[in-house]
Design an enzyme around this catalytic site. Structure first.
Site, PDB file in Angstrom:
ATOM      1  CG  HIS A 102      -1.696   1.236   1.446  1.00  0.00           C
ATOM      2  ND1 HIS A 102      -2.998   1.387   1.027  1.00  0.00           N
ATOM      3  CD2 HIS A 102      -1.359   2.405   2.050  1.00  0.00           C
ATOM      4  CE1 HIS A 102      -3.425   2.598   1.352  1.00  0.00           C
ATOM      5  NE2 HIS A 102      -2.452   3.233   1.983  1.00  0.00           N
ATOM      6  CD  GLU A 103       1.934   3.388   3.705  1.00  0.00           C
ATOM      7  OE1 GLU A 103       2.134   4.514   3.173  1.00  0.00           O
ATOM      8  OE2 GLU A 103       0.924   3.138   4.380  1.00  0.00           O
ATOM      9  CG  HIS A 127       0.239   6.209  -0.603  1.00  0.00           C
ATOM     10  ND1 HIS A 127      -0.837   6.915  -1.079  1.00  0.00           N
ATOM     11  CD2 HIS A 127      -0.157   5.651   0.570  1.00  0.00           C
ATOM     12  CE1 HIS A 127      -1.853   6.795  -0.231  1.00  0.00           C
ATOM     13  NE2 HIS A 127      -1.461   6.028   0.776  1.00  0.00           N
ATOM     14  CD  GLU A 150      -4.791   6.428   2.148  1.00  0.00           C
ATOM     15  OE1 GLU A 150      -4.665   5.216   2.451  1.00  0.00           O
ATOM     16  OE2 GLU A 150      -3.827   7.201   2.067  1.00  0.00           O
TER      17      GLU A 150
END
EC number: 3.4.24.-
Length: 289
Positions: free
Chosen positions: A143-144, A147, A224
Site C-alpha cells: 500500500h505504501e 502511494h 487511499e
C-alpha cells in the site's frame, strides 16, 4: 479529532505566515489588490512554493516527528525481512529502492513520504511488525509503495499549493471589496486602515483555509482507494483486505499532522479525514474485479 485539528492548524499556520509576508511585500513592490495578475502570481509563488519546500523537507521532518531511524544495515531478522520485502515490492512496482525506517510505537501503522519516487521513504511502526502476520505486513508495505508509485506525495503537495494560492488570493479580494464598500459609505472617502485590512485578511484566510482543507482531504481519501487497489495488484487483494480487517481491531493511530495523509490508517470518515473508513475501503476492494 486531534489529528485533523493538527493538519488544519499546520496548513493554516503556513497560509497565515505567508500572508503576513505578502502584506508587507506587496505594498513595498507597489502591487495593489486591483492588479489581479500581479497579486495572483505572488500568491502562487508563496502558496505553491511553500508547499513544495515542505515536501522537500518531508523525510527529515517525518523521521523527527516519530523518532524513526533509517535502517542502513539490518540488525535482526525483523529488519532484514522489512528491508528485503520493501526491495522486492519496489522492484515489482518498477520503483527505485526507497529508504526504510522503523519507529517505536504500539500503533499498527506505516507511512510513505519524500519529494519524489527516487527520494522516497517508507516508515513502519514496531507495533505493525509485532501485531500483524507476514501477509498482512506485506500488504501494508505494498500500500505504501503504491502511494510512491502513484506520485501521491507530489500530487498532494501540488493540490495543497494551488489551494493555498487561492486562499491567499481570495482573502485579499474580499478585504478589498469590504474596503471599497467602507470607502463609498465614508464621507472622507477613506477605506479600511492597515490593521483592519490585516484583520479581515486573517479571518478570511482561516475561513477559506478550512474550505481548502476539506477539498484536500477529499483528494486524499480518493488516493487511499487507489493505493489499496495498487497493493491488491502487487500482493493480491485478499491480503490487503485481511490487513484492513486487522487494522479495524487496532487502537487509534497517533500519527500527527500531515503524516496522517500517507499513513495506512486514519480516523473514521468525515469532511476533514485523510482516509475513508476501513469498512468503505474493504468494500471497495471486495467489489473490485
Amino acid at each position: 479529532m486531534m489529528r485533523s485539528v493538527l493538519f488544519l492548524a499546520t496548513n493554516l499556520a503556513v497560509v497565515l505566515t505567508f500572508g503576513v509576508f505578502l502584506n508587507i511585500i506587496l505594498p513595498a513592490l507597489g502591487i495593489q489588490t486591483g492588479n489581479m495578475m500581479g497579486l495572483l502570481i505572488f500568491c502562487m509563488l508563496f502558496g505553491v512554493g511553500g508547499s513544495f519546500i515542505s515536501l522537500m523537507l518531508s523525510k527529515k521532518m517525518a523521521l523527527m516527528s516519530v523518532g524513526g531511524k533509517v535502517i542502513d544495515t539490518p540488525q535482526n531478522s525483523e529488519e532484514r525481512w522489512l528491508v528485503n520485502t520493501v526491495a522486492r515490492l519496489a522492484k515489482q512496482a518498477g520503483l527505485p529502492m526507497p529508504e526504510v525506517a522503523l519507529y517505536q510505537s504500539p500503533d499498527i501503522n506505516a507511512f510513505a513520504t519524500g519529494s519524489g519516487k527516487d527520494k522516497s521513504l517508507v516508515a513502519v511502526s514496531t507495533g505493525l511488525l509485532h501485531s500483524m502476520n507476514q501477509d498482512e505486513r506485506e500488504a501494508v508495505l505494498a500500500h505504501e509503495l503504491s502511494h510512491i508509485a502513484n506520485g501521491d506525495m507530489v500530487t498532494m503537495a501540488l493540490i495543497q499549493g494551488v489551494l493555498n494560492t487561492f486562499v491567499m488570493f481570495f482573502a485579499r479580494i474580499v478585504a478589498e471589496i469590504i474596503s471599497n464598500a467602507v470607502r463609498s459609505n465614508n464621507q472622507s472617502g477613506e477605506g479600511l486602515g492597515f490593521l483592519a485590512r490585516m484583520g479581515i485578511i486573517f479571518v478570511m484566510e482561516m475561513v477559506f483555509g478550512l474550505i481548502a482543507s476539506v477539498i484536500a482531504m477529499w483528494f486524499s481519501r480518493q488516493r487511499e482507494y487507489r493505493a489499496d487497489a495498487g497493493a491488491g495488484c502487487l500482493v493480491g487483494k485478499e491480503k490487503m483486505i485481511a490487513a484492513l480487517q486487522r487494522l479495524k481491531q487496532s487502537q487509534p493511530s497517533h500519527l500527527e499532522g500531515q503524516l496522517t495523509a500517507f499513513g495506512i490508517i486514519g480516523r473514521p470518515r468525515d469532511l476533514l479525514s485523510s482516509h475513508p473508513s476501513l469498512d468503505d475501503r474493504i468494500r471497495a476492494l471486495q467489489s473490485a474485479s
